[in-house]
Scaffold this motif. Structure first.
Motif, PDB file in Angstrom:
ATOM      1  N   ASN A   1      -1.402  -1.341  -4.341  1.00  0.00           N
ATOM      2  CA  ASN A   1      -2.456  -0.342  -4.356  1.00  0.00           C
ATOM      3  C   ASN A   1      -1.846   1.012  -4.037  1.00  0.00           C
ATOM      4  N   GLY A   2      -2.526   2.084  -4.439  1.00  0.00           N
ATOM      5  CA  GLY A   2      -1.957   3.411  -4.261  1.00  0.00           C
ATOM      6  C   GLY A   2      -2.903   4.385  -3.582  1.00  0.00           C
ATOM      7  N   LEU A   3      -2.317   5.240  -2.739  1.00  0.00           N
ATOM      8  CA  LEU A   3      -3.071   6.328  -2.133  1.00  0.00           C
ATOM      9  C   LEU A   3      -2.362   7.639  -2.480  1.00  0.00           C
ATOM     10  N   PRO A   4      -2.660   8.190  -3.657  1.00  0.00           N
ATOM     11  CA  PRO A   4      -2.054   9.471  -4.045  1.00  0.00           C
ATOM     12  C   PRO A   4      -2.688  10.614  -3.258  1.00  0.00           C
ATOM     13  N   ILE A   5      -1.837  11.455  -2.658  1.00  0.00           N
ATOM     14  CA  ILE A   5      -2.307  12.611  -1.894  1.00  0.00           C
ATOM     15  C   ILE A   5      -2.237  13.821  -2.817  1.00  0.00           C
ATOM     16  N   MET A   6      -3.391  14.341  -3.199  1.00  0.00           N
ATOM     17  CA  MET A   6      -3.497  15.298  -4.293  1.00  0.00           C
ATOM     18  C   MET A   6      -3.326  16.753  -3.830  1.00  0.00           C
ATOM     19  N   ALA A   7      -2.485  16.977  -2.839  1.00  0.00           N
ATOM     20  CA  ALA A   7      -2.343  18.325  -2.278  1.00  0.00           C
ATOM     21  C   ALA A   7      -1.669  19.283  -3.247  1.00  0.00           C
TER      22      ALA A   7
ATOM     23  N   ASP B   1       0.860  -1.175   0.000  1.00  0.00           N
ATOM     24  CA  ASP B   1       0.000   0.000   0.000  1.00  0.00           C
ATOM     25  C   ASP B   1       0.904   1.236   0.000  1.00  0.00           C
ATOM     26  N   VAL B   2       1.038   1.894  -1.152  1.00  0.00           N
ATOM     27  CA  VAL B   2       1.952   3.037  -1.285  1.00  0.00           C
ATOM     28  C   VAL B   2       1.175   4.344  -1.169  1.00  0.00           C
ATOM     29  N   SER B   3       1.554   5.166  -0.179  1.00  0.00           N
ATOM     30  CA  SER B   3       1.002   6.516  -0.037  1.00  0.00           C
ATOM     31  C   SER B   3       2.074   7.536  -0.420  1.00  0.00           C
ATOM     32  N   GLY B   4       1.685   8.590  -1.124  1.00  0.00           N
ATOM     33  CA  GLY B   4       2.662   9.605  -1.491  1.00  0.00           C
ATOM     34  C   GLY B   4       2.015  10.833  -2.096  1.00  0.00           C
ATOM     35  N   ASP B   5       2.794  11.941  -2.136  1.00  0.00           N
ATOM     36  CA  ASP B   5       2.235  13.196  -2.649  1.00  0.00           C
ATOM     37  C   ASP B   5       2.872  13.647  -3.948  1.00  0.00           C
ATOM     38  N   GLY B   6       3.635  12.755  -4.613  1.00  0.00           N
ATOM     39  CA  GLY B   6       4.242  13.144  -5.875  1.00  0.00           C
ATOM     40  C   GLY B   6       4.699  11.949  -6.678  1.00  0.00           C
ATOM     41  N   PRO B   7       5.070  12.149  -7.943  1.00  0.00           N
ATOM     42  CA  PRO B   7       5.573  11.069  -8.780  1.00  0.00           C
ATOM     43  C   PRO B   7       7.010  10.713  -8.408  1.00  0.00           C
ATOM     44  N   ASP B   8       7.456   9.562  -8.887  1.00  0.00           N
ATOM     45  CA  ASP B   8       8.840   9.144  -8.674  1.00  0.00           C
ATOM     46  C   ASP B   8       9.777  10.121  -9.378  1.00  0.00           C
ATOM     47  N   ASN B   9      10.773  10.644  -8.647  1.00  0.00           N
ATOM     48  CA  ASN B   9      11.743  11.549  -9.252  1.00  0.00           C
ATOM     49  C   ASN B   9      13.172  11.086  -9.007  1.00  0.00           C
ATOM     50  N   SER B  10      13.344   9.801  -8.731  1.00  0.00           N
ATOM     51  CA  SER B  10      14.662   9.283  -8.351  1.00  0.00           C
ATOM     52  C   SER B  10      15.513   8.867  -9.535  1.00  0.00           C
ATOM     53  N   GLY B  11      14.902   8.700 -10.697  1.00  0.00           N
ATOM     54  CA  GLY B  11      15.646   8.220 -11.859  1.00  0.00           C
ATOM     55  C   GLY B  11      15.727   6.712 -11.938  1.00  0.00           C
TER      56      GLY B  11
ATOM     57  N   PRO C   1      -4.151  -8.162  -9.768  1.00  0.00           N
ATOM     58  CA  PRO C   1      -5.605  -8.360  -9.799  1.00  0.00           C
ATOM     59  C   PRO C   1      -6.311  -7.516  -8.739  1.00  0.00           C
ATOM     60  N   ASP C   2      -7.346  -6.814  -9.157  1.00  0.00           N
ATOM     61  CA  ASP C   2      -8.161  -5.979  -8.259  1.00  0.00           C
ATOM     62  C   ASP C   2      -7.377  -4.842  -7.613  1.00  0.00           C
ATOM     63  N   SER C   3      -6.216  -4.479  -8.169  1.00  0.00           N
ATOM     64  CA  SER C   3      -5.479  -3.330  -7.630  1.00  0.00           C
ATOM     65  C   SER C   3      -6.288  -2.060  -7.870  1.00  0.00           C
ATOM     66  N   PHE C   4      -6.075  -1.062  -7.005  1.00  0.00           N
ATOM     67  CA  PHE C   4      -6.888   0.152  -7.107  1.00  0.00           C
ATOM     68  C   PHE C   4      -6.139   1.335  -6.503  1.00  0.00           C
ATOM     69  N   ILE C   5      -6.643   2.533  -6.785  1.00  0.00           N
ATOM     70  CA  ILE C   5      -6.163   3.739  -6.115  1.00  0.00           C
ATOM     71  C   ILE C   5      -7.300   4.299  -5.267  1.00  0.00           C
ATOM     72  N   GLU C   6      -6.929   4.937  -4.177  1.00  0.00           N
ATOM     73  CA  GLU C   6      -7.887   5.634  -3.307  1.00  0.00           C
ATOM     74  C   GLU C   6      -7.331   7.035  -3.073  1.00  0.00           C
ATOM     75  N   PRO C   7      -7.624   7.986  -3.978  1.00  0.00           N
ATOM     76  CA  PRO C   7      -7.021   9.316  -3.864  1.00  0.00           C
ATOM     77  C   PRO C   7      -7.516  10.070  -2.628  1.00  0.00           C
ATOM     78  N   ALA C   8      -6.619  10.845  -2.045  1.00  0.00           N
ATOM     79  CA  ALA C   8      -6.978  11.795  -0.986  1.00  0.00           C
ATOM     80  C   ALA C   8      -6.874  13.204  -1.567  1.00  0.00           C
ATOM     81  N   ARG C   9      -7.855  14.034  -1.317  1.00  0.00           N
ATOM     82  CA  ARG C   9      -7.856  15.395  -1.872  1.00  0.00           C
ATOM     83  C   ARG C   9      -6.672  16.200  -1.340  1.00  0.00           C
ATOM     84  N   ASP C  10      -6.329  15.980  -0.080  1.00  0.00           N
ATOM     85  CA  ASP C  10      -5.215  16.662   0.579  1.00  0.00           C
ATOM     86  C   ASP C  10      -4.823  15.816   1.784  1.00  0.00           C
ATOM     87  N   PHE C  11      -3.923  16.317   2.616  1.00  0.00           N
ATOM     88  CA  PHE C  11      -3.458  15.524   3.745  1.00  0.00           C
ATOM     89  C   PHE C  11      -4.548  15.335   4.798  1.00  0.00           C
ATOM     90  N   GLU C  12      -5.439  16.310   4.949  1.00  0.00           N
ATOM     91  CA  GLU C  12      -6.555  16.143   5.877  1.00  0.00           C
ATOM     92  C   GLU C  12      -7.485  15.026   5.417  1.00  0.00           C
TER      93      GLU C  12
END
Length: 241
Positions: A188-194, A160-170, A211-222
């Motif tokens: 599965n992903g929880l993108p934080i759309m702040a 379960d990966v949570s984060g607020d940005g794309p990969d920038n590591s190269g 199989p059945d992977s999904f994202i659950e976006p958060a509008r912001d950190f709250e």
């Protein structure tokens, strides 16, 4: 012999901090690998973004939301519904390559009381670093290694990966997610759309897999508090559902 020993110890102490951190992570994995694996319904790694784009308050909101989720009656009931096998859940902080830290090792949860205690332990976690890069590829690879090297045998295995940005590591995030998929691990992903418009689409196209992977976006950190609860309810569903 004494000179060789001193040279050997000197060489160990000269390792860079990043390499030392990576060796520590691998050493933690090496211990349980030889043990008899315990069957569980779900193995889950909760991977929290600790990169520089997340300030102290925002990181604390991740921890608070996660702790509250495991105290939620519906999440506790979802864990009860996994009986008799239960779940094994770990928490890691991730950032740049070599900076992943296991902050809560795999813990078996079978009851609502276990879930409440796990939430309490999450509440005690402190941020151990503010990483220089956002390496989702590293988060995926290290979480996969943690799943493959532990003492559990999950019928469902999830990162379960949570984060607020794309990969920038190269690093090659596509290769990392494919390695997880080939190992039978769902991401599965929880993108934080702040701060990042379209981050949900990035997570959909470049992070999640299986199989059945999904994202659950958060509008912001709250909104993370709501999103992580909803995400856990889906990830901890009974196997037949």
């Amino acid at each position: 012999m004494a000179c060789s020993s001193r040279a050997f110890m000197s060489g160990l102490w000269s390792l860079s901090r990043g390499m030392a951190s990576r060796l520590l992570f691998v050493a933690v994995l090496a211990g349980p690998a030889a043990a008899l694996e315990t069957p569980v319904a779900v193995e889950l790694v909760l991977a929290l973004d600790s990169s520089a784009s997340i300030d102290r308050k925002e990181f604390q909101l991740q921890l608070d939301g996660l702790a509250l989720a495991f105290r939620d009656p519906e999440v506790q009931q979802a864990i009860e519904n996994l009986k008799p096998l239960g779940a094994a859940i770990a928490v890691v902080q991730w950032g740049a390559a070599g900076e992943t830290r296991i902050v809560l090792p795999f813990t078996e949860l079978h009851t609502a009381r276990d879930s409440k205690a796990f939430g309490f332990r999450i509440g005690l976690i402190r941020r151990w670093m503010r990483a220089s890069a956002t390496s989702i590829a590293t988060a995926i690879d290290d979480s996969r290694a943690l799943i493959e090297g532990n003492e559990y045998d999950g019928q469902r295995r999830v990162i379960d990966v949570s984060g607020d940005g794309p990969d920038n590591s190269g690093l090659d995030i596509e290769a990392a997610r494919q390695r997880a998929g080939q190992a039978g691990i769902v991401i599965n992903g929880l993108p934080i759309m702040a701060d990042q418009d379209g981050l949900d689409l990035y997570y959909r196209d470049h992070v999640i897999i299986g199989p059945d992977s999904f994202i659950e976006p958060a509008r912001d950190f709250e909104d993370y508090i709501r999103a992580i609860r909803e995400k856990l309810l889906k990830e901890l569903r009974p196997l037949a559902s």
